[in-house]
Design a protein around this motif. Structure first.
Motif, PDB file in Angstrom:
ATOM      1  N   GLN A 186      20.339 -37.614  32.174  1.00 27.53           N
ATOM      2  CA  GLN A 186      18.823 -36.527  32.773  1.00 27.53           C
ATOM      3  C   GLN A 186      19.078 -35.228  32.203  1.00 27.53           C
ATOM      4  N   GLU A 187      20.287 -34.816  32.004  1.00 22.62           N
ATOM      5  CA  GLU A 187      20.614 -33.531  31.422  1.00 22.62           C
ATOM      6  C   GLU A 187      19.814 -33.584  29.796  1.00 22.62           C
ATOM      7  N   VAL A 190      16.302 -32.915  29.927  1.00 21.79           N
ATOM      8  CA  VAL A 190      16.006 -31.507  29.862  1.00 21.79           C
ATOM      9  C   VAL A 190      16.115 -31.033  28.404  1.00 21.79           C
ATOM     10  N   ASP A 211      12.916 -31.551  26.389  1.00 28.92           N
ATOM     11  CA  ASP A 211      11.979 -30.752  26.911  1.00 28.92           C
ATOM     12  C   ASP A 211      12.231 -29.371  26.474  1.00 28.92           C
ATOM     13  N   PHE A 232      23.747 -26.669  28.537  1.00 30.13           N
ATOM     14  CA  PHE A 232      23.058 -27.578  29.733  1.00 30.13           C
ATOM     15  C   PHE A 232      24.112 -28.386  30.444  1.00 30.13           C
TER      16      PHE A 232
END
Length: 619
Positions: free
Chosen positions: A430-431, A434, A437, A511
């Motif tokens: 999930q990181e 990110v 993105d 992150f």
């Protein structure tokens, strides 16, 4: 499914089974049980060397079988189960009742075979063949204790002398023995003694990294007979053919993991799969998730998916639906066990699902053959199976109470042990999304990398890290220079070898911490250093981590007086992305070693460390 049956029969009757072996995996996966059994016996007649000669890209798994009883009937189902995963079985069956000699004598033929998996098949007669008559539970307990001590010695000897995995199993207790005790108190005592022995057997795996213990009780609970009295008496085949076939399926899952073919991502449809009804027609409040037997069944499916996802399996959704409605359903329905943050990606649109799966694979930086796709539509399942043959397709049509069994049936995500990284995998992916993105907000990759603030720690492997390093060699296919699969015992042996080094690569960035993402295996021979393998998780490709680690190894080699460093690359169908890794950083072709390419670095001009990577060395 007559078309599947006809295709299988045609391959064997026409003599094309060897030539078309890669196609057999898909046919077996879709075959009816009776057709699968017949195909197993046909496959067992094939010469594995002929199959490998015709398909050199295929992966062979050597399985040695030993035990107390007659076990030749295990070979056909083993052959079929491995073929179902695209693997070629090289079997070795030892002599009758020779397991103690086979496994305690490291000069035995079994050890010489160098098997990937060694199956020591245990049955109740190992005990009852040595129980006196008449007998009481205490007599059985004494024999059980003796057998377990022998198995502990066998495990220790195997761990010290073999590189593969030893597989034991619990022993079911047939009624024919409990019924010989006429009083219920003695029957209870026997049951307790037997279960305590099996529990002791299961716990052995906790202290022996090279040991797996298959629990047969859940298989017997499916309604499978433990033994066939006539075959047990006359042929000394003490476990039924049905139980051995079901056991072979579990071994097929282990073999798939050993060959680096474990699945990583569970991709699910929604309507008719994770909830009842059609979201677009029934609305968020109209889909079935509770309040009815059918709704409760779908709720149970979601609970199982959440349980699987909690152990490092990536869960994603690919559905033909409106994305806003889907997100609303996961957010607003209080009876939905699954939530948005349980998934690494939710894809809801009207594009063909095989296109969405291809795009999802690119987004997660995984191969589509890492996916298990679950859908209730025969059309969608057929299209995905046709367009993306590497995807494992599970159709869950009909009663939702049966969905769970179909999803779990093939143990797609089975692994010998869970690591810390496994439990954190979903969050880290999930990181990673990110990060993607974040990348999209920059005009250049270099600007992105500069702001990502990548950190790398290169250090000698620690004992607690050995399971994860082994797992990286077993599961990593794309950035794996030689695709050398190492069990934990082999990693530990290398870590303890004075001439070898196992270096771990940890990484992180703005992150979060990526954890242990790679490993370098080096070996010094006089004034030369050999990089025997280099593996790196697909999550951290293209960030300069490989360049930083390689530069550090070359710098240290030069400082230690090494004259040249050699790196080996063995091409496979999946690691083509790293075929130019060594030339890219100053290595030149030196030799060919069979299918492998060897490159040499003279250490005159060592590649720079990437400016955007902060490297910390503990060498």
């Amino acid at each position: 499914m007559p078309d599947i049956t006809d295709d299988l029969l045609r391959l064997f009757s026409s003599g094309q089974a060897v030539a078309r072996y890669p196609r057999i995996a898909g046919l077996l996966s879709a075959a009816e049980p009776a057709d699968f059994v017949r195909a197993c016996h046909q496959l067992a007649r094939l010469d594995p060397d002929e199959v490998l000669k015709a398909h050199p890209e295929s992966t062979a798994v050597t399985v040695a079988v030993t035990g107390h009883g007659t076990l030749s009937t295990l070979v056909p189902p083993l052959t079929g189960e491995l073929a179902r995963h695209g693997l070629v079985l090289r079997p070795f069956v030892s002599d009758f009742d020779s397991y103690v000699f086979d496994l305690l004598d490291q000069d035995s033929e079994l050890y010489r075979r160098g098997a990937d998996l060694t199956l020591c098949v245990l049955d109740p007669m190992i005990v009852f063949d040595e129980v006196p008559v008449p007998w009481r539970p205490a007599d059985v307990e004494k024999v059980l204790d003796d057998k377990l001590r022998t198995l502990e010695r066998i495990t220790a000897a195997f761990t010290a002398g073999a590189h593969g995995t030893l597989v034991l199993n619990t022993m079911p207790l047939p009624r024919q023995f409990t019924a010989q005790l006429v009083d219920h108190r003695s029957r209870s005592e026997l049951g307790a003694v037997w279960r305590e022995a099996n529990a002791r057997l299961l716990r052995m795996a906790a202290d022996a990294p090279g040991l797996v213990v298959i629990d047969l009780d859940p298989l017997v609970a499916e309604g499978i007979a433990v033994t066939d009295p006539r075959l047990s008496t006359y042929a000394k085949a003490h476990l039924s053919a049905e139980l051995l076939a079901r056991y072979a399926r579990e071994i097929g899952h282990l073999a798939r993991h050993t060959a680096g073919r474990s699945k990583k991502c569970l991709v699910l449809d929604l309507d008719g799969t994770l909830w009842g009804g059609v979201l677009g027609d029934d609305g968020v409040e109209g889909i079935e998730l509770s309040g009815s037997p059918k709704g409760e069944a779908f709720n149970g499916v979601q609970r199982v998916v959440k349980q699987i996802g909690s152990q490092g399996v990536l869960v994603a959704v690919v559905s033909k639906n409106e994305i806003t409605l889907v997100r609303e359903a996961f957010r607003e329905r209080q009876d939905s066990v699954l939530r948005e943050d349980d998934m690494v990606r939710i894809i809801a649109n009207w594009r063909p699902k095989h296109d969405n799966l291809t795009e999802l694979a690119q987004t997660l930086n995984l191969g589509v053959d890492s996916f298990v796709f679950v859908d209730d539509s025969a059309l969608e399942c057929g299209l995905v199976r046709s367009e993306l043959p590497g995807v494992a397709v599970v159709r869950v049509d009909g009663d939702p109470a049966l969905h769970v069994g179909k999803i779990l049936r093939d143990g797609w995500f089975d692994t010998p042990v869970l690591t810390v990284e496994d439990r954190q995998r979903v969050v880290r992916y999930q990181e990673e999304l990110v990060r993607k993105d974040f990348l999209d907000s920059f005009d250049s990759v270099q600007d992105f990398l500069r702001e990502l603030k990548v950190t790398v720690r290169l250090a000698a492997v620690q004992d607690a890290e050995i399971p994860r390093v082994s797992q990286l060699t077993l599961r990593t296919n794309q950035f794996n220079l030689t695709t050398s699969r190492l069990q934990q015992a082999q990693v530990r042996e290398l870590a303890e070898d004075p001439a070898a080094r196992v270096l771990t690569i940890h990484s992180g960035d703005r992150f979060g911490d990526n954890g242990l993402v790679g490993a370098l295996f080096t070996r010094q021979d006089g004034d030369t250093l050999h990089i025997d393998n280099f593996v790196l998780s697909c999550r951290v490709f293209s960030r300069g981590i490989e360049q930083a680690a390689l530069a550090a190894v070359l710098e240290r080699a030069k400082a230690d007086g090494v004259q040249a460093v050699y790196g080996t690359y063995r091409p496979t169908k999946k690691n083509g992305a790293v075929k130019d890794l060594y030339p890219r950083y100053g290595f030149t072709p030196a030799a060919e070693d069979g299918a492998a390419l060897v490159f040499r670095h003279d250490l005159h001009q060592i590649p720079d460390r990437p400016e955007h990577v902060s490297l910390h060395e503990e060498l």
